[in-house]
Design an enzyme around this catalytic site. Structure first.
Site, PDB file in Angstrom:
ATOM      1  N   ALA A  63       7.968  -3.915   5.894  1.00  0.00           N
ATOM      2  CA  ALA A  63       8.856  -4.927   5.328  1.00  0.00           C
ATOM      3  C   ALA A  63       8.839  -4.751   3.816  1.00  0.00           C
ATOM      4  CB  ALA A  63       8.338  -6.315   5.692  1.00  0.00           C
ATOM      5  N   GLY A  65       6.004  -3.174   9.438  1.00  0.00           N
ATOM      6  CA  GLY A  65       7.312  -3.366  10.078  1.00  0.00           C
ATOM      7  C   GLY A  65       7.946  -2.057  10.488  1.00  0.00           C
ATOM      8  N   GLU A  71       6.587  -1.352  13.749  1.00  0.00           N
ATOM      9  CA  GLU A  71       7.096  -2.380  14.682  1.00  0.00           C
ATOM     10  C   GLU A  71       8.543  -2.058  15.102  1.00  0.00           C
ATOM     11  OE1 GLU A  71       4.943  -6.464  13.543  1.00  0.00           O
ATOM     12  OE2 GLU A  71       5.581  -5.301  11.799  1.00  0.00           O
ATOM     13  N   GLU A 103      -1.040  -4.513   7.461  1.00  0.00           N
ATOM     14  CA  GLU A 103      -0.724  -5.855   6.951  1.00  0.00           C
ATOM     15  C   GLU A 103      -1.960  -6.623   6.454  1.00  0.00           C
ATOM     16  OE1 GLU A 103       2.761  -5.037   9.779  1.00  0.00           O
ATOM     17  OE2 GLU A 103       0.640  -4.535   9.642  1.00  0.00           O
TER      18      GLU A 103
HETATM   19  N1  T1G Z   1       7.890  -2.812   0.052  1.00  0.00           N
HETATM   20  C1  T1G Z   1       8.358  -2.721  -1.224  1.00  0.00           C
HETATM   21  N2  T1G Z   1       8.018  -1.729  -2.108  1.00  0.00           N
HETATM   22  C2  T1G Z   1       7.168  -0.808  -1.654  1.00  0.00           C
HETATM   23  C3  T1G Z   1       6.622  -0.841  -0.336  1.00  0.00           C
HETATM   24  C4  T1G Z   1       7.029  -1.901   0.537  1.00  0.00           C
HETATM   25  N3  T1G Z   1       6.595  -1.989   1.795  1.00  0.00           N
HETATM   26  N4  T1G Z   1       5.784   0.216  -0.213  1.00  0.00           N
HETATM   27  C5  T1G Z   1       5.826   0.883  -1.385  1.00  0.00           C
HETATM   28  N5  T1G Z   1       6.645   0.277  -2.250  1.00  0.00           N
HETATM   29  C6  T1G Z   1       6.963   0.716  -3.615  1.00  0.00           C
HETATM   30  C7  T1G Z   1       5.763   0.679  -4.549  1.00  0.00           C
HETATM   31  O1  T1G Z   1       5.610  -0.581  -5.117  1.00  0.00           O
HETATM   32  C8  T1G Z   1       6.140   1.733  -5.578  1.00  0.00           C
HETATM   33  O2  T1G Z   1       7.067   1.153  -6.461  1.00  0.00           O
HETATM   34  C9  T1G Z   1       6.883   2.768  -4.748  1.00  0.00           C
HETATM   35  O3  T1G Z   1       7.308   2.085  -3.555  1.00  0.00           O
HETATM   36  C10 T1G Z   1       6.034   3.936  -4.332  1.00  0.00           C
HETATM   37  O4  T1G Z   1       4.851   3.429  -3.728  1.00  0.00           O
HETATM   38  C11 T1G Z   1       6.811  -7.535   9.245  1.00  0.00           C
HETATM   39  C12 T1G Z   1       5.314  -8.113   7.021  1.00  0.00           C
HETATM   40  C13 T1G Z   1       4.019   3.916   1.707  1.00  0.00           C
HETATM   41  C14 T1G Z   1       1.755   4.837   1.684  1.00  0.00           C
HETATM   42  O5  T1G Z   1       1.642  -2.248   3.555  1.00  0.00           O
HETATM   43  O6  T1G Z   1       0.984   1.807   1.457  1.00  0.00           O
HETATM   44  O7  T1G Z   1       5.593  -4.726   7.134  1.00  0.00           O
HETATM   45  O8  T1G Z   1       5.742   1.303  -8.520  1.00  0.00           O
HETATM   46  O9  T1G Z   1       3.235   4.330  -5.421  1.00  0.00           O
HETATM   47  O10 T1G Z   1       1.314   6.460  -3.176  1.00  0.00           O
HETATM   48  O11 T1G Z   1       4.758  -6.909  10.013  1.00  0.00           O
HETATM   49  O12 T1G Z   1       3.355   2.693  -0.846  1.00  0.00           O
HETATM   50  O13 T1G Z   1       7.438   3.034  -8.010  1.00  0.00           O
HETATM   51  O14 T1G Z   1       8.161   0.694  -8.593  1.00  0.00           O
HETATM   52  O15 T1G Z   1       2.422   3.337  -3.244  1.00  0.00           O
HETATM   53  O16 T1G Z   1       3.276   7.628  -2.120  1.00  0.00           O
HETATM   54  C15 T1G Z   1       3.392  -3.162   5.420  1.00  0.00           C
HETATM   55  C16 T1G Z   1       2.716  -0.354   1.682  1.00  0.00           C
HETATM   56  C17 T1G Z   1       4.205  -4.179   4.708  1.00  0.00           C
HETATM   57  C18 T1G Z   1       2.745  -0.191   3.147  1.00  0.00           C
HETATM   58  C19 T1G Z   1       3.364   5.359  -0.179  1.00  0.00           C
HETATM   59  N6  T1G Z   1       3.472  -1.890   4.729  1.00  0.00           N
HETATM   60  N7  T1G Z   1       2.984   0.901   0.971  1.00  0.00           N
HETATM   61  O17 T1G Z   1       2.329   5.565  -1.085  1.00  0.00           O
HETATM   62  O18 T1G Z   1       3.655   5.531  -3.284  1.00  0.00           O
HETATM   63  S1  T1G Z   1       4.036  -5.765   5.450  1.00  0.00           S
HETATM   64  C20 T1G Z   1       2.561  -1.532   3.819  1.00  0.00           C
HETATM   65  C21 T1G Z   1       2.054   1.868   0.908  1.00  0.00           C
HETATM   66  C22 T1G Z   1       4.967  -5.684   6.866  1.00  0.00           C
HETATM   67  C23 T1G Z   1       5.633  -6.680   9.000  1.00  0.00           C
HETATM   68  C24 T1G Z   1       4.907  -6.897   7.723  1.00  0.00           C
HETATM   69  C25 T1G Z   1       2.388   3.064   0.069  1.00  0.00           C
HETATM   70  C26 T1G Z   1       2.900   4.269   0.861  1.00  0.00           C
HETATM   71  P1  T1G Z   1       7.081   1.557  -7.958  1.00  0.00           P
HETATM   72  P2  T1G Z   1       3.430   4.120  -3.985  1.00  0.00           P
HETATM   73  P3  T1G Z   1       2.596   6.397  -2.460  1.00  0.00           P
END
Ligand code: T1G
Length: 713
Positions: A63, A107, A110, A130
């Site tokens: 998400a 998500g 999911e 999450e």
């Molecule tokens: N949403 C918004 N922005 C995101 C994002 C996300 N999910 N993931 C990364 N970014 C942005 C980050 O802020 C950065 O921005 C750029 O992308 C590159 O990220 C319903 C509610 C995927 C492994 O927890 O673990 O789904 O600084 O520097 O090292 O159940 O990003 O360039 O402006 O980290 O290559 C669950 C979170 C969400 C994954 C890539 N998902 N992301 O790593 O790049 S909750 C996560 C990561 C959810 C549902 C629930 C990592 C990555 P900027 P980065 P990276």
């Protein structure tokens, strides 16, 4: 179909591509675009199967956390709702195959599990992270995952938050095929096979063979809760994730989903979620330096050279070798060199034993480390890191030497943890190439690197240091050049206050217990003993001339030092240590404290855990505010990242500055004023703290205002 989602059709297969850089998050417009594309494919008579794939470097990484951040603070459109898109995918009459590369996280997984089939390339990472954001899966993941992989694996994935690779996902039944070669080609071939085979489509929500029963799974849930309590101390979400998966076993699918949504909303509204979401973005913001353009050139670091093979030098050498960087490792004498290399080898052997990587990988890494007693080859190095004894005179001598040897565009770095980078740079002909790279012990493990920017340090060198930290798998935070930089400068008053507390009536173990209950990875006295009382004593002596005369000084450190209680290394410090280095409260220390307090005329009293936490944490916050207003840190959030990745501050509290905002700056300032009354000058409130408290502002709004000011400047 707007630009976030594209649809093409080839030979009877509709290909839906999610295109929302950088990580294809389910931002507003993406679920809607996906839904619209599915409708078109469903209606198209030429379409016999559907493939959903991510554009760019990854499948859906979850998400949109920005949306979660808004929802968690009661702003925005509320918690994201994905039920419609998930049901629509699952109810499509044509096989929907999810094609995964890069990451399918939260998500993203999911959405994938709502598909009828999943295929992935070998290095794809799939998981439910999450809990790292203080929430649980909120898009029916806790209901579909156990149906695909079984209850135990689902509990582990959701409580640990750790992703798994495609081969393991295949073994667990999460995906149906590992694609070698081009993903889209492989996925379309798989989709055609399924379409040709025909028959009823497999809907994850209808699966139940892996759910077991309430009775059978009871021990799994108990073990899951134990795992959550042990590995995620004091955190809410991991325990709640187990509750949600339990609902998948005990309730029909739709009711289980309803239960999941309730728990999700509860977690999202928690302080822990707000703190962890702050930590997520704070860690990504540290790489943005307001006065340095993003496209500033960086030097290419292929060959590194390290001076000193002690604990820090050896750990830094391992960090470089682990990232594939060749390292020259220099010592002054053979015995010291042999000791350093033996420690490196032992550390690697332990990792092989624990199955972290193979003997072959160990051999490759050892082969990248070149121990030596001379400066041979230093002239070709792209980076030289000095990790010698913490003495200004010695460091100046070394920098004068390497300045003569190093090539013009070689970056010269010092691993000093407290000393003046400008003074070190002043003995070289190239202060613009000099920077502090302050690693944390053990340097091959700890994620933090404080990047100390000197007056002359060039922008290219700062950006190179940031890129190097990322390459080493670490978090580089740029800080200014004051004593102790950011981390240790805040640590000093924290340690001092803890020592005052034991003189006034607390015991070392009481202080440490209060701190670990608060969530600190380790108590301050255990940290002291691990680092060495002699090291603390030397720092104290080096700083003596900087302290204001007449201010109260802790009395115990000297007592321990002069009675050769130097900590773990001598088997006794604030604690006594058994053969397994387990700290044991020591009545001898209690007696020494009481005697020292008496001789010092210090009245002893009962001290509460609350007072311990307030005095230890608020003194850090106050120092952090001074650091911010003096400009030695870019953001309050940077200070948080430093304490989360280098000093064991609990992530679910967001870091000391975020924690202050959570408590309320007026409240924090109020207590600081009381301590100022009672305990004197050390507690004078920082002007910035006063200002923000008076204006009803927060450190977060202070950061936002500065960011905005920089952006318009
Ligand atoms: N949403 C918004 N922005 C995101 C994002 C996300 N999910 N993931 C990364 N970014 C942005 C980050 O802020 C950065 O921005 C750029 O992308 C590159 O990220 C319903 C509610 C995927 C492994 O927890 O673990 O789904 O600084 O520097 O090292 O159940 O990003 O360039 O402006 O980290 O290559 C669950 C979170 C969400 C994954 C890539 N998902 N992301 O790593 O790049 S909750 C996560 C990561 C959810 C549902 C629930 C990592 C990555 P900027 P980065 P990276």
């Amino acid at each position: 179909m707007d630009k976030l989602v594209n649809l093409t059709t080839q030979d009877g297969v509709a290909v839906i591509t999610i295109d929302n850089p950088p990580v294809n998050a389910l931002s507003p417009g993406v679920p809607e675009g996906l839904l619209a594309a599915l409708d078109v494919a469903e209606e198209d008579p030429l379409v016999r199967a559907i493939v959903v794939i991510g554009g760019g470097r990854t499948f859906i990484a979850g998400a949109d956390i920005k949306e979660l951040e808004l929802a968690a603070s009661g702003r925005g459109n509320g918690p994201p709702e994905f039920h419609a898109i998930l049901a629509s995918i699952e109810d499509t009459s044509k096989p929907v195959v999810m094609a995964i590369h890069g990451t399918a996280l939260g998500g993203g997984n999911e959405v994938a599990m709502a598909g009828h089939y999943r295929v992935a390339v070998r290095d794809a990472q799939i998981g439910q992270p999450e809990v790292n954001l203080g929430i649980i899966p909120g898009a029916e993941g806790t209901q579909r995952l156990p149906r695909l992989v079984g209850v135990a694996a689902a509990v582990d994935l959701c409580v640990s938050g750790k992703p798994i690779r495609a081969p393991e996902a295949l073994k667990l039944g999460l995906i149906d095929r590992v694609i070698e070669g081009d993903l889209l080609t492989g996925a379309m071939a798989f989709a055609r096979e399924i379409a040709e085979k025909g028959g009823a489509l497999r809907k994850t929500r209808e699966l139940s063979d892996k759910l077991g029963s309430e009775f059978v799974d009871a021990s799994i849930f108990a073990a899951g809760r134990d795992q959550a309590r042990k590995t995620r101390r004091n955190m809410l979400a991991p325990l709640k994730a187990v509750d949600a998966i339990e609902a998948a076993v005990n309730l029909p699918f739709d009711e289980g989903c309803k239960k999941e949504r309730e728990i999700f909303a509860e977690c999202l509204a928690s302080d822990q979620a707000r703190a962890l979401i702050h930590a997520f973005f704070a860690e990504r913001a540290v790489a943005k330096i307001p006065d340095i353009p993003k496209d500033t050139a960086v030097y290419n670091i292929r060959q590194a050279a390290i001076i000193g093979a002690g604990t820090m030098g050896g750990g830094i050498a391992m960090a470089c070798a682990n990232a594939g960087i060749s390292v020259l490792l220099k010592e002054v004498e053979q015995a010291a060199l042999d000791r350093g290399v033996a420690t490196i080898r032992k550390n690697y052997e332990n990792s092989v034993k624990k199955g972290r990587f193979s003997q072959e990988v160990m051999d490759q890494r050892m082969a990248l480390i070149h121990p030596q007693l001379t400066y041979d080859g230093f002239g070709q190095a792209d980076l030289i890191i000095e990790a010698a004894f913490e003495s200004m005179e010695l460091k100046k001598r070394i920098f004068a030497e390497i300045d003569q040897i190093a090539k013009p565009d070689c970056m010269l770095a010092s691993n000093t943890s407290t000393l003046d980078i400008d003074a070190i740079a002043s003995v070289t002909s190239r202060p613009r190439m000099v920077v502090g790279l302050h690693f944390f012990s053990p340097a091959n493990v700890m994620r933090l690197v404080e990047i100390v920017r000197g007056k002359a340090t060039s922008k290219e060198v700062v950006m190179t240091a940031l890129a190097l930290a990322k390459k080493l798998g670490k978090v580089g935070v740029v800080v200014g050049n004051c004593w102790g930089f950011v981390g240790n400068r805040m640590m000093l008053p924290y340690m001092r206050e803890a020592q005052f507390l034991v003189e006034e009536g607390a015991t070392p173990e009481q202080v440490d217990r209060a701190l670990t209950n608060f969530g600190m990875a380790m108590g301050i006295f255990a940290v002291d003993d691990m680092g060495g009382i002699d090291v603390q004593w030397r720092v104290r002596e080096e700083r003596k001339h900087m302290e204001k005369p007449g201010l109260r000084t802790p009395l115990m450190l000297g007592k321990l030092f002069h009675s050769e209680r130097l900590g773990q290394k001598t088997g006794a410090g604030w604690y006594r240590y058994d053969e397994n280095r387990k700290p044991i409260p020591d009545p001898e220390v209690h007696a020494l404290i009481e005697k020292t307090a008496r001789e010092g005329g210090i009245e002893r009293r009962h001290i509460t855990d609350d007072e311990i936490i307030e005095r230890c944490v608020y003194i850090m916050i106050n120092e952090g505010a001074k650091i911010l207003e003096e400009g030695y840190a870019q953001r309050a959030a940077d200070i948080d990242v430093i304490y989360l990745t280098g000093y064991g501050f609990p992530a679910y509290r967001g870091g000391p500055m975020w924690y202050a905002d959570t408590v309320g700056l007026k409240q924090v300032r109020g207590r600081i004023r009381e301590f100022h009354q009672k305990h004197g000058e050390f507690w004078e409130p920082a002007p910035l703290l006063n200002k923000l408290a008076d204006q009803g502002e927060t450190f977060a709004s202070y950061d936002a205002a500065r960011e905005h000011a920089m952006a318009v400047a």
